[in-house]
Design a protein around this motif. Sequence first.
Motif, PDB file in Angstrom:
ATOM      1  N   ASP A  32       0.864  -1.176   0.000  1.00 57.50           N
ATOM      2  CA  ASP A  32       0.000   0.000   0.000  1.00 57.50           C
ATOM      3  C   ASP A  32       0.903   1.230   0.000  1.00 57.50           C
ATOM      4  O   ASP A  32       1.659   1.454   0.940  1.00 57.50           O
ATOM      5  CB  ASP A  32      -0.880  -0.026   1.250  1.00 57.50           C
ATOM      6  CG  ASP A  32      -1.910   1.083   1.291  1.00 57.50           C
ATOM      7  OD1 ASP A  32      -1.627   2.185   0.780  1.00 57.50           O
ATOM      8  OD2 ASP A  32      -2.989   0.855   1.854  1.00 57.50           O
TER       9      ASP A  32
ATOM     10  N   PRO B  90       0.574   6.630   5.885  1.00 54.12           N
ATOM     11  CA  PRO B  90       0.190   5.807   7.042  1.00 54.12           C
ATOM     12  C   PRO B  90      -1.223   6.129   7.539  1.00 54.12           C
ATOM     13  O   PRO B  90      -1.956   5.232   7.955  1.00 54.12           O
ATOM     14  CB  PRO B  90       1.240   6.157   8.099  1.00 54.12           C
ATOM     15  CG  PRO B  90       2.436   6.555   7.306  1.00 54.12           C
ATOM     16  CD  PRO B  90       1.879   7.263   6.095  1.00 54.12           C
TER      17      PRO B  90
ATOM     18  N   PHE C 197      -3.609   4.398   5.308  1.00 57.58           N
ATOM     19  CA  PHE C 197      -3.478   2.957   5.549  1.00 57.58           C
ATOM     20  C   PHE C 197      -4.264   2.549   6.794  1.00 57.58           C
ATOM     21  O   PHE C 197      -4.992   1.554   6.785  1.00 57.58           O
ATOM     22  CB  PHE C 197      -1.996   2.593   5.703  1.00 57.58           C
ATOM     23  CG  PHE C 197      -1.735   1.131   5.909  1.00 57.58           C
ATOM     24  CD1 PHE C 197      -1.774   0.245   4.843  1.00 57.58           C
ATOM     25  CD2 PHE C 197      -1.432   0.636   7.166  1.00 57.58           C
ATOM     26  CE1 PHE C 197      -1.520  -1.111   5.024  1.00 57.58           C
ATOM     27  CE2 PHE C 197      -1.173  -0.717   7.358  1.00 57.58           C
ATOM     28  CZ  PHE C 197      -1.220  -1.589   6.283  1.00 57.58           C
TER      29      PHE C 197
ATOM     30  N   HIS D 227      -7.297  -0.720   4.607  1.00 55.84           N
ATOM     31  CA  HIS D 227      -6.379  -1.228   3.590  1.00 55.84           C
ATOM     32  C   HIS D 227      -6.762  -2.659   3.216  1.00 55.84           C
ATOM     33  O   HIS D 227      -7.586  -3.289   3.878  1.00 55.84           O
ATOM     34  CB  HIS D 227      -4.928  -1.174   4.086  1.00 55.84           C
ATOM     35  CG  HIS D 227      -4.707  -1.939   5.357  1.00 55.84           C
ATOM     36  ND1 HIS D 227      -4.899  -1.369   6.593  1.00 55.84           N
ATOM     37  CD2 HIS D 227      -4.340  -3.220   5.585  1.00 55.84           C
ATOM     38  CE1 HIS D 227      -4.643  -2.266   7.529  1.00 55.84           C
ATOM     39  NE2 HIS D 227      -4.309  -3.407   6.938  1.00 55.84           N
TER      40      HIS D 227
ATOM     41  N   ASN E 281       2.278  -1.347   4.507  1.00 57.89           N
ATOM     42  CA  ASN E 281       2.309   0.072   4.150  1.00 57.89           C
ATOM     43  C   ASN E 281       3.743   0.540   3.940  1.00 57.89           C
ATOM     44  O   ASN E 281       4.553   0.540   4.860  1.00 57.89           O
ATOM     45  CB  ASN E 281       1.635   0.895   5.251  1.00 57.89           C
ATOM     46  CG  ASN E 281       1.537   2.362   4.919  1.00 57.89           C
ATOM     47  OD1 ASN E 281       1.856   3.202   5.738  1.00 57.89           O
ATOM     48  ND2 ASN E 281       1.079   2.693   3.740  1.00 57.89           N
TER      49      ASN E 281
END
Length: 118
Positions: A55, A59, A62, A66, A72
């Motif tokens: 991803d 953050p 995420f 997700h 991430n």
Amino acid sequence: MVIVIGLLTINKPDLKYQRTTDETLVHLILNEDELYPEDLVGIIEMEEPGYAIIDLRSPYEFIKGHIRGAVNIPTNSLLDKENLKEFKRYASDSVTVILYGQTQLEANGPWMILKQMG
């Protein structure tokens, strides 16, 4: 004198491209590495080994939600030494890396860089 000192302190870049831009663009044009959502659903549901889902969003995004099993690695830290080691490990273990972001365009740049790096 300052210029000479400046030139002496320049470090060689750690990153080297393994493929040319033209080779990478051919892959992009031919859609050889394109994955459709229904294919990804199958990979996730079957928990198929040999895939790493990355991803590329922040953050914060995420944490909001997700894809199950995704890791991430925000685009701005993609080329950090720690992350590069992880990508090299994926390559040596023949793991297929799946990149995603908010849009396909968000994943294209990082895909191109990683593809050029081999």
